[in-house]
Design an enzyme around this catalytic site. Structure first.
Site, PDB file in Angstrom:
ATOM      1  CB  SER A  23      -0.972   0.009   1.179  1.00 15.53           C
ATOM      2  OG  SER A  23      -1.912  -1.017   1.004  1.00 15.53           O
ATOM      3  CB  THR A  67      -4.664  -4.458   6.606  1.00 11.84           C
ATOM      4  OG1 THR A  67      -4.702  -5.747   5.994  1.00 11.84           O
ATOM      5  CG2 THR A  67      -3.388  -4.333   7.432  1.00 11.84           C
ATOM      6  CE  LYS A  71      -9.251  -5.306   5.303  1.00 12.03           C
ATOM      7  NZ  LYS A  71      -9.485  -5.922   4.002  1.00 12.03           N
ATOM      8  CG  ASN A  92     -10.854  -0.917   2.668  1.00 14.20           C
ATOM      9  OD1 ASN A  92     -11.709  -0.024   2.701  1.00 14.20           O
ATOM     10  ND2 ASN A  92     -10.262  -1.286   1.553  1.00 14.20           N
ATOM     11  CG  ASP A 107     -11.251  -4.581   0.450  1.00 13.29           C
ATOM     12  OD1 ASP A 107     -10.272  -4.130  -0.177  1.00 13.29           O
ATOM     13  OD2 ASP A 107     -11.158  -5.058   1.598  1.00 13.29           O
ATOM     14  N   GLY A 133     -14.021 -15.431   4.647  1.00 13.06           N
ATOM     15  CA  GLY A 133     -13.366 -14.465   5.529  1.00 13.06           C
ATOM     16  C   GLY A 133     -13.801 -13.048   5.206  1.00 13.06           C
ATOM     17  CG  ASN A 155     -14.928 -20.904   4.713  1.00 14.28           C
ATOM     18  OD1 ASN A 155     -13.958 -20.565   4.043  1.00 14.28           O
ATOM     19  ND2 ASN A 155     -14.990 -20.719   6.014  1.00 14.28           N
ATOM     20  NE  ARG A 160     -13.644 -16.332   9.451  1.00 17.49           N
ATOM     21  CZ  ARG A 160     -12.464 -16.046   8.914  1.00 17.49           C
ATOM     22  NH1 ARG A 160     -11.650 -17.004   8.534  1.00 17.49           N
ATOM     23  NH2 ARG A 160     -12.097 -14.797   8.771  1.00 17.49           N
ATOM     24  CG  LEU A 221     -10.061 -11.136  -3.715  1.00 17.48           C
ATOM     25  CD1 LEU A 221     -11.079 -11.513  -4.762  1.00 17.48           C
ATOM     26  CD2 LEU A 221     -10.687 -11.148  -2.342  1.00 17.48           C
ATOM     27  CE1 TYR A 223      -0.601  -8.225  -4.270  1.00 21.88           C
ATOM     28  CE2 TYR A 223      -2.948  -8.356  -3.803  1.00 21.88           C
ATOM     29  CZ  TYR A 223      -1.673  -8.007  -3.427  1.00 21.88           C
ATOM     30  OH  TYR A 223      -1.454  -7.446  -2.203  1.00 21.88           O
TER      31      TYR A 223
END
Ligand code: NAP
Length: 280
Positions: A23, A67, A71, A92, A107, A133, A155, A160, A221, A223
């Site tokens: 970031s 982060t 969050k 975020n 996000d 999550g 999941n 969760r 998600l 990268y």
């Protein structure tokens, strides 16, 4: 080295750990490219989040990203949150106001913009989310608001998944192990777990090729690496697959705009992408 003076807008990232974040590179590249007198620094917070926020407010920090693991935990400490964060249950981005910090979640909008850029349209489509999550909640909100028909959340831990998606009427929850019970179809699948993240490049949540027969297009998600194992499996079948880099850039751009009030141009986005390509 950019000049920092008494008027510099100070922003940063609250979390723990923050050592590996990209970031600062993205945000400082935006500032430099756009000629905005702002700086962005990592702010590792190992204990006492309330004290950290009070300190940031006292120093006049204009805003911060948030982060893992804060969050959700930060929400009760804020002066308010926007409707998107309210739906997702996580923020975020924090922006200073008169009473403290107001929370936002970029996000979800970052994901929508990345899907648009990739030409993946979820309107009227059935979707699969792998993972339950924090990020998957933002992705679900984006899919829901973009007109997806039904969402299957797979999941590892069903508890969760129930915690995060139990209230969503357009969601079916499944254990990852039970992926064979998905109705036959052609889904848009969003990979929202860290599985396959560098250095575990060869891993993917579901190994069975038959699962990938059910997917028309996939979005990971993760990268790093740029082509994840999840993407490779789809591409081997001639299907569209994207990584999370554009989402990372778009969510950062939206945060920068909230912090500074300055629009991030195409040119600034390209500069940040180029800076990232040197380190990823
Ligand atoms: P999180 O809240 O910790 O959730 C992680 C999820 O992954 C949970 O559902 C967890 O399942 C699942 N998971 C973890 N290890 C697994 C394994 N070995 N096998 C199967 N499932 C596993 O993390 P998050 O904040 O949602 O982030 C998820 C990923 O998205 C991270 O890699 C993060 O870096 C990435 N991300 C990218 C962007 C972007 O802009 N591109 C934005 C946000 C997040 P259990 O519930 O069973 O533990």
């Amino acid at each position: 080295m950019r000049d920092i003076d008494g008027r510099t807008i100070i922003t940063g990232l609250i979390g723990s750990p923050v050592e590996h974040t990209y970031s600062p590179l993205i945000q400082n590249t935006f500032a430099e490219n756009l000629g905005v007198n702002a700086v962005y620094i990592p702010l590792g917070v190992k204990e006492s989040l309330p004290d950290a926020l009070k300190g940031a407010f006292a120093f006049g920090f204009a805003g911060m990203n948030v982060t893992v693991p804060y969050k959700q935990a930060v929400i009760p400490l804020l002066s308010g949150i926007d409707p998107v964060s309210e739906r997702i249950g996580a923020v975020n981005t924090l922006v200073k106001d008169e009473e403290g910090y107001r929370g936002y979640n970029t996000d979800s909008t970052g994901f929508i913009r990345a899907m648009d850029k990739a030409g993946i349209d979820v309107r009227g489509r059935d979707c699969i989310i792998l993972g339950a999550g924090g990020a998957s909640r933002a992705v679900y909100d984006a899919l829901h608001c973009s007109g997806a028909d039904h969402v299957y959340v797979l999941n590892r831990s069903l508890d969760r998944a129930r915690e995060n998606f139990g209230q969503c009427s357009d969601v079916t929850l499944l254990s990852v192990r039970d992926y064979r019970s998905l109705p036959s179809g052609q889904y848009i699948c969003i990979q929202c777990t860290p599985v396959g993240l560098y250095p575990d490049n060869d891993r993917t949540v579901i190994e069975d090729e038959a699962f990938y027969d059910l997917i028309e297009a996939g979005f990971d998600l993760v990268y790093r690496p740029a082509r994840t194992e999840f993407m490779k499996r789809l591409e081997r079948q001639g299907k569209k697959a994207c990584n999370g880099l554009d989402m990372l850039l778009f969510q950062a751009a939206e945060s920068f705009e909230l912090f500074t009030g300055t629009k991030v141009t195409e040119e600034a986005m390209e500069a940040a992408e180029k800076a990232l390509s040197k380190v990823l």
